[in-house]
Design an enzyme around this catalytic site. Sequence first.
Site, PDB file in Angstrom:
ATOM      1  N   THR A 171      52.030  41.107  43.035  1.00 21.97           N
ATOM      2  CA  THR A 171      52.260  42.388  43.710  1.00 21.97           C
ATOM      3  C   THR A 171      53.467  42.308  44.637  1.00 21.97           C
ATOM      4  O   THR A 171      54.290  43.237  44.695  1.00 21.97           O
ATOM      5  CB  THR A 171      51.003  42.766  44.528  1.00 21.97           C
ATOM      6  OG1 THR A 171      49.884  42.761  43.643  1.00 21.97           O
ATOM      7  CG2 THR A 171      51.134  44.111  45.197  1.00 21.97           C
ATOM      8  N   ASP A 192      42.746  33.246  46.487  1.00 23.98           N
ATOM      9  CA  ASP A 192      43.412  31.980  46.149  1.00 23.98           C
ATOM     10  C   ASP A 192      44.175  31.371  47.334  1.00 23.98           C
ATOM     11  O   ASP A 192      44.495  30.169  47.305  1.00 23.98           O
ATOM     12  CB  ASP A 192      44.395  32.193  44.988  1.00 23.98           C
ATOM     13  CG  ASP A 192      43.742  32.802  43.761  1.00 23.98           C
ATOM     14  OD1 ASP A 192      42.503  32.670  43.639  1.00 23.98           O
ATOM     15  OD2 ASP A 192      44.448  33.396  42.940  1.00 23.98           O
ATOM     16  N   GLN A 224      32.700  34.927  43.351  1.00 25.25           N
ATOM     17  CA  GLN A 224      33.550  34.537  44.486  1.00 25.25           C
ATOM     18  C   GLN A 224      34.388  35.691  45.024  1.00 25.25           C
ATOM     19  O   GLN A 224      34.897  35.644  46.135  1.00 25.25           O
ATOM     20  CB  GLN A 224      34.509  33.413  44.062  1.00 25.25           C
ATOM     21  CG  GLN A 224      33.816  32.110  43.773  1.00 25.25           C
ATOM     22  CD  GLN A 224      34.670  31.177  42.925  1.00 25.25           C
ATOM     23  OE1 GLN A 224      35.273  30.247  43.426  1.00 25.25           O
ATOM     24  NE2 GLN A 224      34.714  31.415  41.630  1.00 25.25           N
TER      25      GLN A 224
HETATM   26  O1  F6P Z   1      43.814  35.818  41.919  1.00 22.92           O
HETATM   27  C1  F6P Z   1      42.442  35.913  42.047  1.00 22.92           C
HETATM   28  C2  F6P Z   1      41.761  35.423  40.821  1.00 22.92           C
HETATM   29  O2  F6P Z   1      40.374  35.618  40.992  1.00 22.92           O
HETATM   30  C3  F6P Z   1      42.060  33.985  40.442  1.00 22.92           C
HETATM   31  O3  F6P Z   1      41.353  33.069  41.222  1.00 22.92           O
HETATM   32  C4  F6P Z   1      41.686  34.002  38.985  1.00 22.92           C
HETATM   33  O4  F6P Z   1      42.362  32.987  38.280  1.00 22.92           O
HETATM   34  C5  F6P Z   1      42.144  35.364  38.545  1.00 22.92           C
HETATM   35  O5  F6P Z   1      42.158  36.169  39.693  1.00 22.92           O
HETATM   36  C6  F6P Z   1      41.268  36.017  37.502  1.00 22.92           C
HETATM   37  O6  F6P Z   1      41.940  37.167  37.091  1.00 22.92           O
HETATM   38  P1  F6P Z   1      41.288  38.409  36.310  1.00 22.92           P
HETATM   39  O7  F6P Z   1      40.662  39.294  37.334  1.00 22.92           O
HETATM   40  O8  F6P Z   1      42.481  39.071  35.673  1.00 22.92           O
HETATM   41  O9  F6P Z   1      40.325  37.847  35.337  1.00 22.92           O
END
Ligand code: F6P
Length: 345
Positions: free
Chosen positions: A114, A136, A267
Amino acid sequence: MGKPQRIGILTAGGDCPGINAAIRGVGKTAIVKHGMEVYGISSGFSGLINKEVQPLSESALSGILTLGGTILGTSREKPFKKSGNLGIDKPKIIKKNYKELGLDCVVCIGGNGTQKTANLLAEEGLNVVGIPKTIDNDVFGTDFTFGFDSALTIATDAIDRLHTTANSHKRIMVIEVMGHHAGWLTLYAGMAGGGDVILLPELDLDIKAVNRYLLDRAYKKKPYSIVVVAEGIERPKDFISAADYIAAMIENGTKIETRKTILGYIQRGGSPSPMDRILATRFGSHAVDLIATENYGRMVVNVGGQTSSVPLKDVAGKTRLVPTDHSLITKARSLDICMGDVCIV
Ligand code: F6P
């Protein structure tokens, strides 16, 4: 140009706890302190392309502080990405809509992707201010992002719960934690949850050393072991997840019964922790103070416990990984926690 009067807010990328607290921080400061009009843009940058906006009154911002997710919705739309855009000039459409909506600035709440897009929009002449969010904690330029503390609490609670079942069955438990390519959440949750082995993408992995360490624990009559692994560790292509790979390697190498848990989206869900509510509120309010002084093209940060801001161009496109000499890694080693590269046995 007069004082900024109308601002838009968008939330993009993966959601996290605390986004609504940030929206509230932006909106209330804009309305109450600066007398601005606030517009909510739906579903990240898609909302700017499709002109999906709605006015946000002060009352619409009440009661959202504790809510997880984002009231505006989110998407992973990348308007500057050439592939998949079917020849549509999305940045041009965004600029047109920004003008037609009479916006003076757009607040972009999101992670690394973003902030990269926000910077590209700034280069196209739009007024933008970035607010970093992600579980993260890997946004370059800030010590902390909101979302991280809430996810840390959830991951730590999950690890706590694994201890008792691991002990009952005398097993090795492997738990996979999110974090994309960064190991911040794994390192902090691993330490807070009393992990015996903590595996980060930033450190080399010597699986034989890990197995020697685990066998030594069994030899010393430690009844069970907890292995906390980051989702982003390098692994052969035939393993879908980090947990699958590590659990298979451990069970094969040690012959000790091993089970895996992948925490996943739990999480990212639910109500933000008190620390995240405060960080998000500070970030939101600070972003509007930047706008009021026409300080555009910046991202709000928390450095050394203080809220400030940095130029977006200095942070865009960069990722903040865990330094291999991070003090918490050094401390872990002092406690004989195996970090996967060299394990003191
Ligand atoms: O950036 C946050 C996060 O939850 C990461 O920890 C994870 O790798 C990713 O997003 C998962 O992405 P999506 O929501 O596109 O599955």
